[in-house]
Design a protein around this motif. Structure first.
Motif: not given
Length: 431
Positions: A36-48
């Motif tokens: 479903p739409c709206g879930l927490a999506y990682v576009a860029d993982p970054g450092y953490m």
């Protein structure tokens, strides 16, 4: 059909934390994930998230054991965490969704996978597999239980593969990887050889030790499994749970190297050894070899006869025959005739052990003492003496204790009475 506004499900905000960019799952990506739409999506993982092994295009499912259904839930959980806090995080990627379908078809009831808990130190898999790796397939066949792994290994024995390697598909930190892992053959006999040196028992590291995943950098070495009270190993602190990696500067990579190094050592010689503990800490200590009471010997297991055989590797040069030399021993303040007989038996057994005698029969006209030795009985006044008799008896291939009537032991009885008479005469003259 109700026509909805596409702009209402298009992300218009995002969260940036420690370099990571996270926003609600868009309609276009939701079609790929079938979520479903709206879930927490990682576009860029970054450092953490990169340090945590979370890849790009992942869906965060749980943080700190709390379910994450939207970006607001993630913000709420992160706001409660203190600086530098470490919490568990659960995520899923698009490949996980596809993989899960394959594994569900393979095992629709349990829906499980196998996880690597550890590798045997020194094995071919040690430097390839890591703790936490999930095994998805072996030779392109999905695996969900131990039987699947065993079946894949049996194919190596049938000769259907030209080598002894397995092609593993694993999941590591969200990434699917292909590895070629070699196999190790085990005969199942376990420990087949031990060496007793200076009162400590050493051997090749057994499976239980190797399963801990640690071996010294110097090689397998020889592993100390136990030590004996009163021995040089006990007095100088050479205890169990450590490897002996050097003897007087000579590396002891295995039992053969250790036996060669200790054969050159003489009685009373100080020996410098280097050890590595099970926790990885190195140590150097010096001990004094005592071949009189603690000769070097080995036990070897013969798989054909299923018997252990004992061989003397180094001992004091002495009489190597079936008959003991005369033993002269004097001691004052003997509390009883039973103690005197026990001391005499102990002296005989110790002398035989130091003389490299392998088979011994001990005769005594004390029926009480012979009965105590055979039944492993002890008394407070004789505890130390009987303990020595029991220990040194274990050094022989065969040993027996027999009762002999005093009339048939007249020579020894005459010596004892003569000594007693001499003591009585000394006491009278002293008065």
């Amino acid at each position: 059909m109700t026509v909805q506004d596409l702009h209402s499900i298009t992300p218009d905000h995002f969260l940036e934390v420690s370099g990571a960019v996270i926003h609600p799952l868009s309609y276009q990506q939701a079609r790929n994930f079938r979520f479903p739409c709206g879930l927490a999506y990682v576009a860029d993982p970054g450092y953490m998230l990169f340090r945590a092994g979370v890849p790009r295009h992942s869906i965060i499912k749980k943080v700190a054991n709390e379910d994450i259904s939207c970006l607001a839930d993630l913000i709420s959980v992160l706001s409660k965490l203190s600086r530098g806090a470490r919490v568990p995080l659960e995520y899923m990627s698009h490949t996980d969704r596809h993989r899960k379908k394959i594994l569900v078809k393979k095992d629709p009831v349990r829906r499980q996978v196998l996880r690597v808990k550890g590798c045997l130190a020194g094995s071919k898999a040690e430097n390839l597999l890591e703790q936490g790796d999930m095994v998805l397939a072996v030779n392109k066949m999905p695996v969900t239980c131990y039987n699947d792994i065993e079946a894949a290994c049996r194919t190596l024995d049938t000769g259907s593969h030209s080598d002894e390697n397995l092609n593993l598909t694993i999941l590591r930190q969200g990434r699917e990887m292909e590895l070629v892992v070699g196999t190790d053959k085990r005969d199942g006999n376990g420990t087949t050889r031990t060496i007793n040196w200076c009162g400590c028992v050493v051997q090749d590291p057994h499976s239980a030790v190797r399963a801990l995943g640690f071996l010294p950098e110097e090689g397998h070495g020889v592993y100390v499994t136990r030590w004996c009270h009163g021995s040089p190993a006990h007095r100088y602190g050479l205890y169990a749970l450590q490897w002996i990696v050097e003897v007087n500067g000579k590396k002891t990579t295995d039992l053969n190297a250790f036996a060669d190094a200790t054969k050159e050592l003489e009685h009373g010689q100080f020996v410098r050894i280097r050890t590595v503990h099970l926790n990885g800490k190195p140590r150097v200590l010096t001990l004094k070899q005592d071949l009189h009471y603690w000769p070097t010997w080995e036990l070897r297991f013969d798989p054909e006869t299923a018997l252990w055989r004992r061989n003397i590797l180094k001992a004091l040069k002495g009489v190597n025959s079936s008959r003991l030399p005369n033993i002269h021993y004097s001691c004052r303040f003997i509390s009883s005739a039973l103690m005197a007989e026990a001391i005499a038996v102990r002296s005989a057994v110790m002398k035989a052990a130091s003389s490299n005698i392998r088979s011994l029969t001990v005769y005594s006209d004390s029926q009480v003492l012979i009965s105590m030795i055979k039944t492993k009985e002890t008394r407070p006044a004789l505890y130390g003496i009987l303990f020595d008799i029991f220990y040194f008896s274990s050094l022989f291939e065969t040993i027996s204790f027999m009762f002999i009537p005093r009339l048939e032991n007249s020579e020894a009885d005459l010596v004892a009475k003569s000594a007693l008479a001499a003591v009585d005469n000394l006491s009278v003259d002293g008065v």
